[in-house]
Design an enzyme around this catalytic site. Structure first.
Site, PDB file in Angstrom:
ATOM      1  N   THR A  28       0.840  -1.208   0.000  1.00 37.75           N
ATOM      2  CA  THR A  28       0.000   0.000   0.000  1.00 37.75           C
ATOM      3  C   THR A  28       0.876   1.260   0.000  1.00 37.75           C
ATOM      4  OG1 THR A  28      -0.185  -0.142   2.404  1.00 37.75           O
ATOM      5  CG2 THR A  28      -2.020  -1.039   1.126  1.00 37.75           C
ATOM      6  N   ILE A 103       0.670  -9.884  -6.339  1.00 38.11           N
ATOM      7  CA  ILE A 103       0.885 -10.168  -7.761  1.00 38.11           C
ATOM      8  C   ILE A 103       1.632  -9.010  -8.404  1.00 38.11           C
ATOM      9  CG2 ILE A 103      -1.122 -11.667  -7.987  1.00 38.11           C
ATOM     10  CD1 ILE A 103      -2.652  -9.147  -9.016  1.00 38.11           C
ATOM     11  N   ASP A 104       2.273  -8.176  -7.569  1.00 40.33           N
ATOM     12  CA  ASP A 104       2.811  -6.907  -8.077  1.00 40.33           C
ATOM     13  C   ASP A 104       4.301  -6.930  -8.399  1.00 40.33           C
ATOM     14  OD1 ASP A 104       4.035  -6.799  -5.523  1.00 40.33           O
ATOM     15  OD2 ASP A 104       2.391  -5.598  -4.709  1.00 40.33           O
ATOM     16  N   HIS A 119      -0.185 -16.510  -5.315  1.00 37.28           N
ATOM     17  CA  HIS A 119      -1.386 -16.179  -6.095  1.00 37.28           C
ATOM     18  C   HIS A 119      -1.048 -15.805  -7.536  1.00 37.28           C
ATOM     19  CE1 HIS A 119      -3.652 -15.359  -2.052  1.00 37.28           C
ATOM     20  NE2 HIS A 119      -3.473 -16.630  -2.307  1.00 37.28           N
ATOM     21  N   CYS A 159      -7.115 -13.401 -27.537  1.00 39.94           N
ATOM     22  CA  CYS A 159      -6.120 -14.234 -28.212  1.00 39.94           C
ATOM     23  C   CYS A 159      -6.306 -14.105 -29.724  1.00 39.94           C
ATOM     24  CB  CYS A 159      -6.357 -15.669 -27.775  1.00 39.94           C
ATOM     25  SG  CYS A 159      -5.300 -16.887 -28.539  1.00 39.94           S
ATOM     26  N   THR A 199      -0.802  -8.642   6.020  1.00 40.95           N
ATOM     27  CA  THR A 199      -1.854  -9.550   5.552  1.00 40.95           C
ATOM     28  C   THR A 199      -2.915  -9.684   6.631  1.00 40.95           C
ATOM     29  OG1 THR A 199      -2.403 -11.828   4.932  1.00 40.95           O
ATOM     30  CG2 THR A 199      -0.356 -11.526   6.181  1.00 40.95           C
ATOM     31  N   SER A 200      -4.180  -9.679   6.185  1.00 38.53           N
ATOM     32  CA  SER A 200      -5.280  -9.820   7.143  1.00 38.53           C
ATOM     33  C   SER A 200      -5.395 -11.274   7.601  1.00 38.53           C
ATOM     34  CB  SER A 200      -6.595  -9.364   6.514  1.00 38.53           C
ATOM     35  OG  SER A 200      -6.874 -10.110   5.344  1.00 38.53           O
ATOM     36  N   ASN A 223       1.075  -5.734  11.202  1.00 35.31           N
ATOM     37  CA  ASN A 223      -0.080  -5.397  10.370  1.00 35.31           C
ATOM     38  C   ASN A 223      -0.783  -4.191  10.983  1.00 35.31           C
ATOM     39  OD1 ASN A 223      -1.551  -6.434   7.995  1.00 35.31           O
ATOM     40  ND2 ASN A 223      -3.282  -6.464   9.393  1.00 35.31           N
TER      41      ASN A 223
END
Ligand code: NAD
Ligand code: ZN
Length: 251
Positions: A28, A103-104, A119, A159, A199-200, A223
């Protein structure tokens, strides 16, 4: 230095193998919104539904519309003090394994070498119809740029065969990549220090990883908000990660 920071620093100094679970909260401060905090995606632009695979199969345009601005923020993002502190920890000679729900790509950009993407990642997309793989950081720079622009504009990428492309990130309703999960479990079982950062601890099976730790391992949660595992941790710090990790930095 506060008592909590000096306790954290002592744990880091004494550790040899550190297994780290990171979540959206470590990114964040790089400008990427998380899911569940007050400014998170679930409270603003979207709901958990758009990240569900059966929803994606029926309404890919709804997913891409929502995802466009998030994608833009991810492409533009730079690692922050938290990512850099973890990379520095590894350079200090400790074995550091990062299992990330993100995923960054920011841990890799910061220089961390052992990163398991639980993920998936945004580097590739796969055709739902014929299975062809499209790389966003591959050799075909022109094609990759076109795809990147489409994604950032919130349009559905297709595609050559006409099928819808899906980013290779794990949606709700899909399994986790087996290698990344297996390697992470092994790292958490053999670590002497386990960290859960930003992470939650609400998305499974990733949230289960800290429970795989050895009985002798220490467990630290950092956190902004309380998590369901706070009671099981040896140290809990509710504060911004970038600040905490850079204050506790060791060299
Ligand atoms: P989450 O949104 O459920 O939890 C993030 C937690 O981080 C929150 O509890 C919040 O209080 C905390 N947090 C936010 N900013 C913080 C900061 N600066 N310092 C300390 N804590 C902070 O995220 P999750 O647990 O990772 O699970 C959500 C899912 O969302 C994951 O599956 C992940 O794949 C995906 N996701 C990834 C990204 C990304 O790649 N950056 C962004 C959004 C969502
Ligand atoms: Zn195809």
């Amino acid at each position: 230095m506060s008592y909590q920071i000096s306790t954290l620093k002592n744990l880091l100094v004494g550790a040899r193998h550190i297994a780290v679970l990171t979540g959206a909260g470590i990114s964040t401060e790089s400008g990427i919104p998380d899911f569940r905090s007050p400014n998170g995606l679930y409270r603003t632009v979207t709901s958990e539904e758009v990240f569900n695979i059966s929803f994606f199969n029926r309404y890919p345009e709804r997913f891409y519309q929502t995802f466009g601005p998030v994608y833009r923020s991810i492409v533009d993002a730079r690692p922050n003090a938290g990512h850099l502190a973890l990379a520095a920890l590894e350079n200090s000679g400790r074995e550091v394994t990062i299992a990330t729900q993100n995923i960054d790509n920011l841990h890799q950009k910061a220089g961390s070498r052992t990163v398991y993407e639980l993920h998936g990642s945004l580097r590739t997309l796969t055709c739902r119809d014929c299975g062809r793989l499209y790389q966003l950081d591959g050799k075909e720079a022109e094609a990759a740029r076109e795809l990147t622009d489409l994604l950032a504009a919130g349009k559905v990428p297709r595609c050559a065969c006409g099928g819808v492309l899906k980013p290779d990130i794990v949606f709700f309703g899909e399994g986790l990549p087996e290698f990344a999960l297996g390697a992470s479990v092994f790292a958490f079982e053999s670590a002497d220090l386990v960290l859960a950062l930003g992470t939650s601890l609400g998305v499974y099976p990733a949230a289960e990883l800290p429970n795989r730790r050895d009985r002798s391992a220490r467990f630290v949660i950092i956190n902004a908000e309380p998590t369901p595992q706070d009671d099981n941790a040896d140290l809990v710090i509710h504060a911004p990660l970038g600040k905490v990790l850079s204050e506790a930095a060791i060299s």
